[in-house]
Motif scaffolding. Structure first.
Motif, PDB file in Angstrom:
ATOM      1  N   ILE A  92       0.837  -1.194   0.000  1.00 14.19           N
ATOM      2  CA  ILE A  92       0.000   0.000   0.000  1.00 14.19           C
ATOM      3  C   ILE A  92       0.877   1.253   0.000  1.00 14.19           C
ATOM      4  O   ILE A  92       1.835   1.357   0.773  1.00 14.19           O
ATOM      5  CB  ILE A  92      -0.918   0.020   1.249  1.00 14.19           C
ATOM      6  N   ASN A  93       0.545   2.214  -0.857  1.00 15.49           N
ATOM      7  CA  ASN A  93       1.207   3.515  -0.870  1.00 15.49           C
ATOM      8  C   ASN A  93       0.556   4.385   0.207  1.00 15.49           C
ATOM      9  O   ASN A  93      -0.518   4.948   0.003  1.00 15.49           O
ATOM     10  CB  ASN A  93       1.069   4.155  -2.248  1.00 15.49           C
ATOM     11  N   LEU A  94       1.206   4.469   1.368  1.00 18.86           N
ATOM     12  CA  LEU A  94       0.619   5.182   2.503  1.00 18.86           C
ATOM     13  C   LEU A  94       0.500   6.674   2.224  1.00 18.86           C
ATOM     14  O   LEU A  94      -0.459   7.317   2.660  1.00 18.86           O
ATOM     15  CB  LEU A  94       1.443   4.956   3.772  1.00 18.86           C
ATOM     16  N   LYS A  95       1.466   7.232   1.520  1.00 15.62           N
ATOM     17  CA  LYS A  95       1.432   8.666   1.213  1.00 15.62           C
ATOM     18  C   LYS A  95       0.222   9.002   0.359  1.00 15.62           C
ATOM     19  O   LYS A  95      -0.507   9.948   0.642  1.00 15.62           O
ATOM     20  CB  LYS A  95       2.714   9.080   0.500  1.00 15.62           C
ATOM     21  N   ARG A  96      -0.004   8.202  -0.678  1.00 12.33           N
ATOM     22  CA  ARG A  96      -1.128   8.478  -1.584  1.00 12.33           C
ATOM     23  C   ARG A  96      -2.468   8.321  -0.872  1.00 12.33           C
ATOM     24  O   ARG A  96      -3.416   9.060  -1.136  1.00 12.33           O
ATOM     25  CB  ARG A  96      -1.064   7.540  -2.789  1.00 12.33           C
ATOM     26  N   ARG A  97      -2.530   7.377   0.043  1.00 12.46           N
ATOM     27  CA  ARG A  97      -3.795   7.155   0.757  1.00 12.46           C
ATOM     28  C   ARG A  97      -3.901   7.965   2.041  1.00 12.46           C
ATOM     29  O   ARG A  97      -4.898   7.866   2.761  1.00 12.46           O
ATOM     30  CB  ARG A  97      -3.965   5.660   1.055  1.00 12.46           C
ATOM     31  N   ALA A  98      -2.860   8.740   2.342  1.00 10.77           N
ATOM     32  CA  ALA A  98      -2.872   9.668   3.491  1.00 10.77           C
ATOM     33  C   ALA A  98      -3.150   8.936   4.804  1.00 10.77           C
ATOM     34  O   ALA A  98      -3.993   9.351   5.601  1.00 10.77           O
ATOM     35  CB  ALA A  98      -3.888  10.784   3.270  1.00 10.77           C
ATOM     36  N   ILE A  99      -2.427   7.812   5.012  1.00  7.05           N
ATOM     37  CA  ILE A  99      -2.552   7.094   6.272  1.00  7.05           C
ATOM     38  C   ILE A  99      -1.159   6.859   6.852  1.00  7.05           C
ATOM     39  O   ILE A  99      -0.162   6.840   6.131  1.00  7.05           O
ATOM     40  CB  ILE A  99      -3.295   5.747   6.120  1.00  7.05           C
ATOM     41  N   THR A 100      -1.096   6.661   8.145  1.00 13.07           N
ATOM     42  CA  THR A 100       0.162   6.400   8.836  1.00 13.07           C
ATOM     43  C   THR A 100       0.346   4.889   9.003  1.00 13.07           C
ATOM     44  O   THR A 100      -0.623   4.117   8.895  1.00 13.07           O
ATOM     45  CB  THR A 100       0.166   7.053  10.222  1.00 13.07           C
ATOM     46  N   PRO A 101       1.570   4.443   9.287  1.00 14.91           N
ATOM     47  CA  PRO A 101       1.767   3.017   9.574  1.00 14.91           C
ATOM     48  C   PRO A 101       0.880   2.518  10.712  1.00 14.91           C
ATOM     49  O   PRO A 101       0.342   1.413  10.658  1.00 14.91           O
ATOM     50  CB  PRO A 101       3.253   2.939   9.935  1.00 14.91           C
ATOM     51  N   ARG A 102       0.725   3.329  11.751  1.00 17.71           N
ATOM     52  CA  ARG A 102      -0.130   2.928  12.879  1.00 17.71           C
ATOM     53  C   ARG A 102      -1.578   2.758  12.430  1.00 17.71           C
ATOM     54  O   ARG A 102      -2.264   1.807  12.850  1.00 17.71           O
ATOM     55  CB  ARG A 102      -0.051   3.999  13.967  1.00 17.71           C
ATOM     56  N   GLN A 103      -2.062   3.647  11.573  1.00 14.95           N
ATOM     57  CA  GLN A 103      -3.425   3.510  11.066  1.00 14.95           C
ATOM     58  C   GLN A 103      -3.578   2.250  10.217  1.00 14.95           C
ATOM     59  O   GLN A 103      -4.610   1.584  10.272  1.00 14.95           O
ATOM     60  CB  GLN A 103      -3.800   4.752  10.254  1.00 14.95           C
ATOM     61  N   LEU A 104      -2.536   1.921   9.449  1.00 14.87           N
ATOM     62  CA  LEU A 104      -2.598   0.706   8.643  1.00 14.87           C
ATOM     63  C   LEU A 104      -2.666  -0.526   9.542  1.00 14.87           C
ATOM     64  O   LEU A 104      -3.443  -1.455   9.290  1.00 14.87           O
ATOM     65  CB  LEU A 104      -1.394   0.625   7.710  1.00 14.87           C
ATOM     66  N   VAL A 105      -1.867  -0.553  10.595  1.00 17.42           N
ATOM     67  CA  VAL A 105      -1.924  -1.669  11.548  1.00 17.42           C
ATOM     68  C   VAL A 105      -3.318  -1.785  12.146  1.00 17.42           C
ATOM     69  O   VAL A 105      -3.894  -2.887  12.227  1.00 17.42           O
ATOM     70  CB  VAL A 105      -0.867  -1.480  12.656  1.00 17.42           C
ATOM     71  N   ASN A 106      -3.889  -0.657  12.558  1.00 19.24           N
ATOM     72  CA  ASN A 106      -5.223  -0.671  13.162  1.00 19.24           C
ATOM     73  C   ASN A 106      -6.278  -1.221  12.193  1.00 19.24           C
ATOM     74  O   ASN A 106      -7.141  -2.013  12.580  1.00 19.24           O
ATOM     75  CB  ASN A 106      -5.615   0.720  13.624  1.00 19.24           C
ATOM     76  N   LEU A 107      -6.209  -0.786  10.941  1.00 15.15           N
ATOM     77  CA  LEU A 107      -7.245  -1.238  10.002  1.00 15.15           C
ATOM     78  C   LEU A 107      -7.029  -2.692   9.584  1.00 15.15           C
ATOM     79  O   LEU A 107      -7.990  -3.388   9.238  1.00 15.15           O
ATOM     80  CB  LEU A 107      -7.344  -0.295   8.809  1.00 15.15           C
ATOM     81  N   MET A 108      -5.776  -3.174   9.648  1.00 15.80           N
ATOM     82  CA  MET A 108      -5.552  -4.598   9.401  1.00 15.80           C
ATOM     83  C   MET A 108      -6.139  -5.438  10.528  1.00 15.80           C
ATOM     84  O   MET A 108      -6.752  -6.488  10.285  1.00 15.80           O
ATOM     85  CB  MET A 108      -4.059  -4.861   9.244  1.00 15.80           C
ATOM     86  N   GLU A 109      -5.950  -4.999  11.766  1.00 10.33           N
ATOM     87  CA  GLU A 109      -6.585  -5.692  12.892  1.00 10.33           C
ATOM     88  C   GLU A 109      -8.094  -5.672  12.750  1.00 10.33           C
ATOM     89  O   GLU A 109      -8.766  -6.694  12.960  1.00 10.33           O
ATOM     90  CB  GLU A 109      -6.167  -5.048  14.213  1.00 10.33           C
ATOM     91  N   LYS A 110      -8.639  -4.530  12.374  1.00  7.64           N
ATOM     92  CA  LYS A 110     -10.097  -4.412  12.201  1.00  7.64           C
ATOM     93  C   LYS A 110     -10.575  -5.317  11.056  1.00  7.64           C
ATOM     94  O   LYS A 110     -11.675  -5.891  11.125  1.00  7.64           O
ATOM     95  CB  LYS A 110     -10.464  -2.955  11.921  1.00  7.64           C
ATOM     96  N   THR A 111      -9.763  -5.457  10.025  1.00  2.07           N
ATOM     97  CA  THR A 111     -10.100  -6.356   8.916  1.00  2.07           C
ATOM     98  C   THR A 111     -10.270  -7.790   9.413  1.00  2.07           C
ATOM     99  O   THR A 111     -11.234  -8.483   9.048  1.00  2.07           O
ATOM    100  CB  THR A 111      -9.008  -6.303   7.832  1.00  2.07           C
ATOM    101  N   ILE A 112      -9.332  -8.249  10.257  1.00  3.40           N
ATOM    102  CA  ILE A 112      -9.438  -9.605  10.799  1.00  3.40           C
ATOM    103  C   ILE A 112     -10.655  -9.729  11.709  1.00  3.40           C
ATOM    104  O   ILE A 112     -11.417 -10.705  11.624  1.00  3.40           O
ATOM    105  CB  ILE A 112      -8.163  -9.978  11.574  1.00  3.40           C
ATOM    106  N   ILE A 113     -10.842  -8.756  12.584  1.00 11.44           N
ATOM    107  CA  ILE A 113     -11.970  -8.793  13.523  1.00 11.44           C
ATOM    108  C   ILE A 113     -13.306  -8.835  12.786  1.00 11.44           C
ATOM    109  O   ILE A 113     -14.200  -9.628  13.121  1.00 11.44           O
ATOM    110  CB  ILE A 113     -11.908  -7.584  14.476  1.00 11.44           C
TER     111      ILE A 113
END
Length: 227
Positions: A92-113
């Motif tokens: 994922i291009n974090l800059k283009r999607r305007a998210i931080t690494p921490r936000q990506l981790v959070n949404l990956m956890e939410k994806t599993i949940i």
């Protein structure tokens, strides 16, 4: 394949592939990608392998020489991958999607949940120990690397696998941590059933409207199995 929107996501369903091949391919993809390169998710299974993160300590491998140990450039400690476990690698291009690494981790956890919730399994994350848990047992693990503001590596979800090799390590560096899988919560669940639910929940978290699936027999210049 012609894709007009930079918001689109390519999903590659790759089947069973060696960890080393996929890890090298992820690195090459991330290293070579341009600002306009579309984001990709790779759905993979691996033959049995332990992977040791950058901060991994050898003492967390309790029974050496049983299963190959590979050094990984992701974060975290040692974990196990094997058939019946769904890997979802996120480029994922974090800059283009305007998210931080921490936000990506959070949404990956939410994806599993959210995926487990679809199968009527209640799960949760922990602030002090990244991943997803069911009844104090770990069912989903995370490990990322960020390079040039783009991610690779991703998540693993235990679906229908032999959990025995987790007894040979301290999973994620936590002595005594018990592992579980979706099959122990709901019988007869397959990776084929889990994959579209994972992707749906991941794209929903990122508000991605266009998803293009590419099956494992279609050409990918970054994935070449070595003999």
């Amino acid at each position: 394949m012609i894709v007009e929107s930079s918001d689109a996501l390519i999903v590659r369903s790759m089947g069973l592939r060696s960890w080393k091949t996929v890890a090298e391919s992820m690195y090459k993809f991330t290293n070579d990608r341009k600002p306009e390169t579309l984001d990709e998710v790779w759905l993979v299974e691996h033959p049995p392998v332990f992977t040791q993160g950058q901060s991994g300590k050898v003492e967390h491998i309790l029974v050496p020489d049983q299963i190959p140990v590979m050094q990984s450039d992701r974060g975290g400690q040692v974990t196990y991958h094997g058939p019946g476990q769904q890997l979802m690698y996120v480029m994922i291009n974090l800059k283009r999607r305007a998210i931080t690494p921490r936000q990506l981790v959070n949404l990956m956890e939410k994806t599993i949940i959210d995926t487990l919730s679809y199968f009527s399994v209640i799960s949760y994350s922990r602030v002090e120990a990244p991943g997803v848990y069911v009844d104090n047992k770990k069912i989903g693990s995370l490990g990322l690397r960020i390079r040039n503001r783009c991610s690779y590596h991703g998540l693993s979800l235990n679906v229908n696998m032999d959990l025995t090799p987790f007894l040979y390590i301290n999973p994620c560096g936590h002595p005594g941590l018990e592992m579980t899988q979706l099959q122990q919560q709901k019988h007869d669940i397959t990776l084929t059933e889990v994959q579209p639910v994972l992707i749906y929940n991941f794209t929903r978290q990122l508000s991605i409207s266009e998803t293009y699936w590419i099956e494992k027999n279609e050409t990918c210049s970054y994935i070449e199995e070595k003999s």
